[in-house]
Design a protein around this motif. Structure first.
Motif, mmCIF file in Angstrom:
data_model
loop_
_atom_site.group_PDB
_atom_site.id
_atom_site.type_symbol
_atom_site.label_atom_id
_atom_site.label_comp_id
_atom_site.label_asym_id
_atom_site.label_seq_id
_atom_site.Cartn_x
_atom_site.Cartn_y
_atom_site.Cartn_z
ATOM 1 N N GLU A 1 -51.327 -70.226 62.913
ATOM 2 C CA GLU A 1 -51.351 -68.765 62.741
ATOM 3 C C GLU A 1 -51.505 -68.366 61.274
ATOM 4 O O GLU A 1 -52.176 -67.388 60.949
ATOM 5 N N GLU A 2 -50.919 -69.137 60.387
ATOM 6 C CA GLU A 2 -51.026 -68.855 58.946
ATOM 7 C C GLU A 2 -52.482 -68.965 58.481
ATOM 8 O O GLU A 2 -52.972 -68.123 57.728
ATOM 9 N N ASP A 3 -53.181 -69.998 58.950
ATOM 10 C CA ASP A 3 -54.600 -70.161 58.613
ATOM 11 C C ASP A 3 -55.415 -69.009 59.181
ATOM 12 O O ASP A 3 -56.282 -68.447 58.506
ATOM 13 N N ALA A 4 -55.139 -68.650 60.429
ATOM 14 C CA ALA A 4 -55.876 -67.560 61.071
ATOM 15 C C ALA A 4 -55.696 -66.260 60.288
ATOM 16 O O ALA A 4 -56.663 -65.529 60.053
ATOM 17 N N GLN A 5 -54.487 -65.982 59.866
ATOM 18 C CA GLN A 5 -54.238 -64.759 59.099
ATOM 19 C C GLN A 5 -54.877 -64.808 57.717
ATOM 20 O O GLN A 5 -55.325 -63.789 57.212
ATOM 21 N N ALA A 6 -54.943 -65.999 57.146
ATOM 22 C CA ALA A 6 -55.563 -66.142 55.818
ATOM 23 C C ALA A 6 -57.045 -65.790 55.858
ATOM 24 O O ALA A 6 -57.616 -65.351 54.858
ATOM 25 N N PHE A 7 -57.685 -65.977 57.009
ATOM 26 C CA PHE A 7 -59.103 -65.668 57.156
ATOM 27 C C PHE A 7 -59.377 -64.169 57.308
ATOM 28 O O PHE A 7 -60.482 -63.709 57.027
ATOM 29 N N GLN A 8 -58.425 -63.398 57.790
ATOM 30 C CA GLN A 8 -58.695 -62.023 58.213
ATOM 31 C C GLN A 8 -59.326 -61.149 57.140
ATOM 32 O O GLN A 8 -60.418 -60.607 57.340
ATOM 33 N N GLN A 9 -58.681 -60.987 56.018
ATOM 34 C CA GLN A 9 -59.214 -60.094 54.971
ATOM 35 C C GLN A 9 -60.521 -60.630 54.381
ATOM 36 O O GLN A 9 -61.496 -59.877 54.278
ATOM 37 N N PRO A 10 -60.614 -61.912 54.001
ATOM 38 C CA PRO A 10 -61.892 -62.415 53.461
ATOM 39 C C PRO A 10 -63.043 -62.328 54.458
ATOM 40 O O PRO A 10 -64.177 -62.032 54.075
ATOM 41 N N MET A 11 -62.764 -62.553 55.754
ATOM 42 C CA MET A 11 -63.825 -62.481 56.767
ATOM 43 C C MET A 11 -64.302 -61.041 56.907
ATOM 44 O O MET A 11 -65.508 -60.779 56.944
ATOM 45 N N THR A 12 -63.373 -60.108 56.950
ATOM 46 C CA THR A 12 -63.727 -58.684 57.032
ATOM 47 C C THR A 12 -64.559 -58.275 55.824
ATOM 48 O O THR A 12 -65.596 -57.619 55.964
ATOM 49 N N SER A 13 -64.127 -58.682 54.648
ATOM 50 C CA SER A 13 -64.862 -58.349 53.415
ATOM 51 C C SER A 13 -66.242 -58.990 53.380
ATOM 52 O O SER A 13 -67.204 -58.383 52.898
ATOM 53 N N ALA A 14 -66.345 -60.212 53.883
ATOM 54 C CA ALA A 14 -67.634 -60.908 53.888
ATOM 55 C C ALA A 14 -68.639 -60.194 54.794
ATOM 56 O O ALA A 14 -69.814 -60.036 54.424
ATOM 57 N N TRP A 15 -68.194 -59.746 55.968
ATOM 58 C CA TRP A 15 -69.095 -59.000 56.859
ATOM 59 C C TRP A 15 -69.478 -57.664 56.226
ATOM 60 O O TRP A 15 -70.629 -57.230 56.331
ATOM 61 N N ASP A 16 -68.535 -57.029 55.567
ATOM 62 C CA ASP A 16 -68.828 -55.772 54.885
ATOM 63 C C ASP A 16 -69.889 -55.992 53.805
ATOM 64 O O ASP A 16 -70.851 -55.231 53.690
ATOM 65 N N TYR A 17 -69.714 -57.043 53.015
ATOM 66 C CA TYR A 17 -70.675 -57.373 51.962
ATOM 67 C C TYR A 17 -72.045 -57.706 52.564
ATOM 68 O O TYR A 17 -73.081 -57.287 52.030
ATOM 69 N N TYR A 18 -72.060 -58.428 53.657
ATOM 70 C CA TYR A 18 -73.308 -58.808 54.330
ATOM 71 C C TYR A 18 -74.122 -57.558 54.686
ATOM 72 O O TYR A 18 -75.332 -57.512 54.462
ATOM 73 N N VAL A 19 -73.464 -56.548 55.216
ATOM 74 C CA VAL A 19 -74.167 -55.313 55.593
ATOM 75 C C VAL A 19 -74.533 -54.503 54.356
ATOM 76 O O VAL A 19 -75.674 -54.058 54.210
ATOM 77 N N ASN A 20 -73.594 -54.327 53.442
ATOM 78 C CA ASN A 20 -73.813 -53.460 52.286
ATOM 79 C C ASN A 20 -74.725 -54.060 51.215
ATOM 80 O O ASN A 20 -75.284 -53.323 50.406
ATOM 81 N N SER A 21 -74.904 -55.365 51.219
ATOM 82 C CA SER A 21 -75.793 -56.012 50.241
ATOM 83 C C SER A 21 -77.241 -56.014 50.725
ATOM 84 O O SER A 21 -78.109 -56.569 50.065
ATOM 85 N N ASN A 22 -77.481 -55.413 51.879
ATOM 86 C CA ASN A 22 -78.801 -55.353 52.515
ATOM 87 C C ASN A 22 -79.259 -56.680 53.101
ATOM 88 O O ASN A 22 -80.396 -56.784 53.562
#
Length: 179
Positions: free
Chosen positions: A52-73
């Motif tokens: 569960e600790e690993d899963a939670q560690a992914f949450q914010q970076p994964m969300t930010s990475a998808w955001d960057y993927y869309v916003n970086s064109n």
């Protein structure tokens, strides 16, 4: 990322697994990974975390990475790579992004790209933007198209754009949602 922690079992010990998780998280934070295929690969690893600790560690970076993927064109670039004959409208993608950002239900997923694709598909944006683009004079060398010409071009846009969206959505056999 998901509430069920099944699937990928690591044969590595705790330190090896933790190091691997940290490397993936770092690649998300630094945007070394910014393609649909690679982000989906990491997303599956995150969803398969039994710790569960690993899963939670992914949450914010994964969300930010998808955001960057869309916003970086990069999202638009990859969609256009799938629509080489009739490049998808950037305005359509911008509208989907705008609609997702203003949708209170968009918090159901960490994945901005998936949310945009679902919005494009489910809100019927493709036919609207296909018609709009088909009537643009730039598509016709500065002249006004006939109704038949515009309709025919709109059908071509719709077909190719729909295929691209469906192709991208196939990357998620399971919807990337919290609930």
């Amino acid at each position: 990322m998901s509430s069920s922690r099944s699937g990928h079992r690591s044969s590595r010990g705790g330190k090896g697994r933790q190091s691997s998780v940290q490397q993936l998280i770092e690649s998300l934070r630094t945007h070394r990974v910014n393609t649909l295929t690679e982000l989906c690969r990491i997303e599956r690893v995150a969803a398969g975390c039994e710790n569960e600790e690993d899963a939670q560690a992914f949450q914010q970076p994964m969300t930010s990475a998808w955001d960057y993927y869309v916003n970086s064109n990069q999202f638009l670039t990859e969609l256009r790579g799938l629509t080489r004959n009739y490049p998808i409208s950037g305005e359509l993608v911008d509208q989907a992004h705008h609609l997702v950002r203003n949708d209170p239900n968009s918090n159901r997923s960490w994945n901005l790209a998936w949310l945009c694709l679902i919005k494009i598909r489910d809100d019927g944006l493709i036919p609207t933007y296909a018609q709009n683009d088909a009537w643009r004079k730039e598509m016709w060398g500065g002249r006004d198209p006939t109704q038949e010409e515009a309709d025919q071009l709109a059908q071509c846009f719709e077909y190719e754009w729909t295929q691209a969206v469906e192709n991208m959505l196939r990357h998620w056999p399971v919807t990337p949602t919290w609930y």
